[in-house]
Design a protein around this motif. Sequence first.
Motif, short mmCIF file in Angstrom:
data_model
loop_
_atom_site.label_atom_id
_atom_site.label_comp_id
_atom_site.label_asym_id
_atom_site.label_seq_id
_atom_site.Cartn_x
_atom_site.Cartn_y
_atom_site.Cartn_z
N THR A 1 -5.47 0.19 -8.72
CA THR A 1 -4.71 1.35 -8.25
C THR A 1 -5.24 1.84 -6.91
OG1 THR A 1 -6.12 2.60 -9.70
CG2 THR A 1 -3.89 2.21 -10.46
N SER A 2 -6.14 1.05 -6.31
CA SER A 2 -6.70 1.47 -5.02
C SER A 2 -5.62 1.50 -3.94
CB SER A 2 -7.80 0.51 -4.61
OG SER A 2 -7.31 -0.81 -4.68
N CYS A 3 -4.47 0.85 -4.22
CA CYS A 3 -3.40 0.84 -3.23
C CYS A 3 -2.49 2.06 -3.41
CB CYS A 3 -2.57 -0.43 -3.38
SG CYS A 3 -1.93 -0.61 -5.04
N SER B 1 4.33 4.43 -5.44
CA SER B 1 4.34 2.98 -5.52
C SER B 1 4.13 2.36 -4.15
CB SER B 1 5.69 2.51 -6.06
OG SER B 1 5.76 1.09 -6.04
N THR B 2 3.68 1.10 -4.15
CA THR B 2 3.58 0.40 -2.88
C THR B 2 4.99 0.07 -2.37
OG1 THR B 2 3.32 -1.60 -4.20
CG2 THR B 2 1.34 -0.64 -3.29
N GLU C 1 -5.82 1.07 -0.34
CA GLU C 1 -6.12 -0.27 0.20
C GLU C 1 -4.91 -1.16 -0.02
OE1 GLU C 1 -9.42 -1.69 -2.04
OE2 GLU C 1 -10.66 0.00 -1.41
N GLU C 2 -4.76 -2.13 0.86
CA GLU C 2 -3.66 -3.07 0.69
C GLU C 2 -4.00 -4.04 -0.44
OE1 GLU C 2 -2.49 -4.26 4.84
OE2 GLU C 2 -1.21 -5.51 3.57
N GLU D 1 0.87 -1.16 0.00
CA GLU D 1 0.00 0.00 0.00
C GLU D 1 0.91 1.21 0.00
OE1 GLU D 1 -3.69 1.49 2.83
OE2 GLU D 1 -2.32 -0.04 3.51
N GLN D 2 0.55 2.24 -0.75
CA GLN D 2 1.43 3.40 -0.84
C GLN D 2 1.52 4.11 0.50
OE1 GLN D 2 0.54 6.18 -4.00
NE2 GLN D 2 1.45 7.86 -2.85
N ALA D 3 2.73 4.33 0.97
CA ALA D 3 2.93 5.12 2.19
C ALA D 3 4.29 5.78 2.09
CB ALA D 3 2.89 4.21 3.42
#
Length: 800
Positions: free
Chosen positions: A509-511, A621-622, A243-244, A115-117
């Motif tokens: 792309t929800s992540c 990016s995740t 979302e993951e 998940e993007q962080a």
Amino acid sequence: MTSFQQTLGEEDGIAEELAASQREISIAEFFEKNKHMLGFDSGARGLVTAVKEAVDNALDATEEAGILPDIYVEIQENRDYYTLIVEDNGPGITKEQIPKIFGKLLYGSRFHAREQARGQQGIGISAAVLYSQLTSGKPVRIESRTQDNGVAHYYELIIDTDTNEPEIDVEKELSPAESNLRGTHGTRIEMDLEANMRARSQLHDYVKHTAVVNPHARIELQEPAGEIKAERAEGAGLPDETEEIRPHPHGVELGTLIKMLGDTDSHTISGFLQGEFTRVGKKTADNIVDEFKDRHYGREMRWRPPGVDSDTDLNAVVVGAVSNKDATHTKLYADRVVDAIEDAGRVAYSELEAIVADVADDMESETGTVFGDTVQENVVDAVWAELTADRAGDVFVAVDDATTNKKDDATVRGLAERIANKFGGEDARDRATRDELGEYVYRAAENTEEYDDATIGETARENVVDELWAQMTTVPDDPPLVREVAGDRDTASELISAMEQVDVMAPPTSCLSPIDADLLEAGLRKEFDADFYSAATRDAEVHGGDPFIVEAGIAYGGELQDEGGVDLMRFANRVPLVYQRGACATTNVVKDIGWRNYNLDQPGGSGLPQGPAVIMVHVASTNVPFTSESKDAVASVPEIEDEIELAVREAARDLKSFLKKRRSMRKRQEKQSVIMDILPTMAEKVSEMTDRGQVDVEDSLARIMNNVLVEREREDGTVTLRVENHGSSAADVDVTDIVDAEPGDPSDGNVVEMDGEWFVKWSPSVSGGETAELTYEVPEDASSDISVKGVEDARLTVNQ
Ligand SMILES: Nc1ncnc2c1ncn2[C@@H]1O[C@H](COP(=O)(O)OP(=O)(O)OP(=O)(O)O)[C@@H](O)[C@H]1O
């Protein structure tokens, strides 16, 4: 002198001696020695990195909790050191977690999440704590409150570098009255560090650029020599929640796949693929399994049955292979087997087995005659011998189709024979992987070149392989089970290659949380006063199983300074990258673009382009691949580099037309001013010589320059505005005449009154070479002023 090598083997105990000094190194101890890897290589940089780690965490935490971030950063200068305070209005950190988060390296919530962080590794803030204790010798102070106005938990701690565990000096609860927190909940970190403000501009850039890509955040920086207050952009909400997701099948590395195979509960590869990866349903899993089988078992060659003009009577062959059965049923059986083979056109060994068995089943249920296993085996053997009797003839057709007509018949025949001879070896079913088939063709081609004095080029060889591979069929065997694949690296690598080969829908792309082209452009507009802006957001792609999106934006001209190379702003997951510009894939890609094609200067044809411009690139990016743990530079991953290039080119395309137009307008203006310098003198001379009245200079200029000419004539209270288009393409012009007396009867125009002035407005579309006449009535003594929009200044001549 006795060298170490010389004593080796003679003296016992060197390894033991060395072993005595070998011991495990704690991660904290390692980073204590290698703090540059985490971005703490100097006092100046250390301060920027500490601010960055704390602010990134604050942004992540507030957004995750659905809170609009309000972040306060303060840097105080004391005699021997600096004190850094970072406070957020996030959800706070529970009492039990505080010591682990700040007192233990490699502890975090995001390392395993796809998940993007901003934070990813669980090192950032604890590395800042480590740097602080190393340079100041003082513990870090943390205060956090999870409940609105509840008690805050306060800790003073350091990291025990031997054990990588927190060492708590002070632990207490603070009532709201005792608390230092400004908000009703959140986290406040206070640490002392040996630092200096030499990197002030990088610090300011970090805060300002963070504000550009996080318009929903309010960030305040107070430092000894200044402050920045980046307010929340009006109406800016939180970015869409992410979302993951599970990994995508493209780009997964071998080690990761083997680990996943070891951890899964699935037994079959199809179940594993569908259960552990995103975007893999039954159909995609089947396709991957087929590709996997092609690699693992190889395909089976399908041969053509003998044609009508052949001497072979397949029916007789089948009948001959069946013994002790009723003649009528045997004939019927043979007819059906041969019909099925001929219907299929080409038949592989497994297909032949299936046909023979199916027909036997049908015969048994319809007639009661049993064609048992032995009979079936005999039939398969007999028919297979006929199908493979002339492999060379069959391969000849394929080779002939795949090579140019220029090859002579004997060469093609020689090549076909040599390829055909490779089949039918140990494996009687004529199976081969694509690599083996390639090898067959390669060896056959080499021999043909050597013995038949022919040339068979690379392309011809590849075409032959393609043609033959297309004739082969995937085998019906079940694929190996998960545990078998997990236990064998080669098989696992066949699975990876199959996963790569099959088209799989792009990951969800929800992540991810890209900024989006519109907001990105708005961010640039907010921060830079330029003449031109553009932005582009690409579709999601995958690297190493992780989805990513690249966005780019460009601002040009206006108040932007022309300081040689353009200003390149790099971002990863909404975090500005401040250091290591030269090591970043983003910089290298931008430098490799041929900017002259986009009308920007680029001395030598490579390197950063020149001019008053800002180029920004955001990689979301995740799992952003950074060159090091300090997360300053994006690593050179080809998939990401390609997307960076495409995003920047997309944004640059509009810049190209903008600059082209601007350049041609400039040229026009120069030409126009040269003409205007000489035209009046020429007009005077012409009127002198011809004895005619003075020529209208403006009118002539418009004709020479193919301009749009707007002129006003007035006759007896009727004003006529003539819009003459001397160009070749249509002009949509907005013409307004501003009059200081009330006008009447405007032709097709409308009139608006404001503060004693009347705006008479028309919007005619005038084709090339045409004239529009716009009229209205006005008292004799009224004065007026024309304003024209819709035509560039350099294309417009106004004569009033
Ligand atoms: N201000 C904060 N509010 C709430 N939780 C926080 C805060 N700061 C850190 N955390 C939690 O502590 C964890 C560890 O933070 P840390 O900075 O060490 O690593 P990270 O942000 O996960 O990754 P990276 O090493 O890439 O920065 C985070 O994953 C988050 O769960």
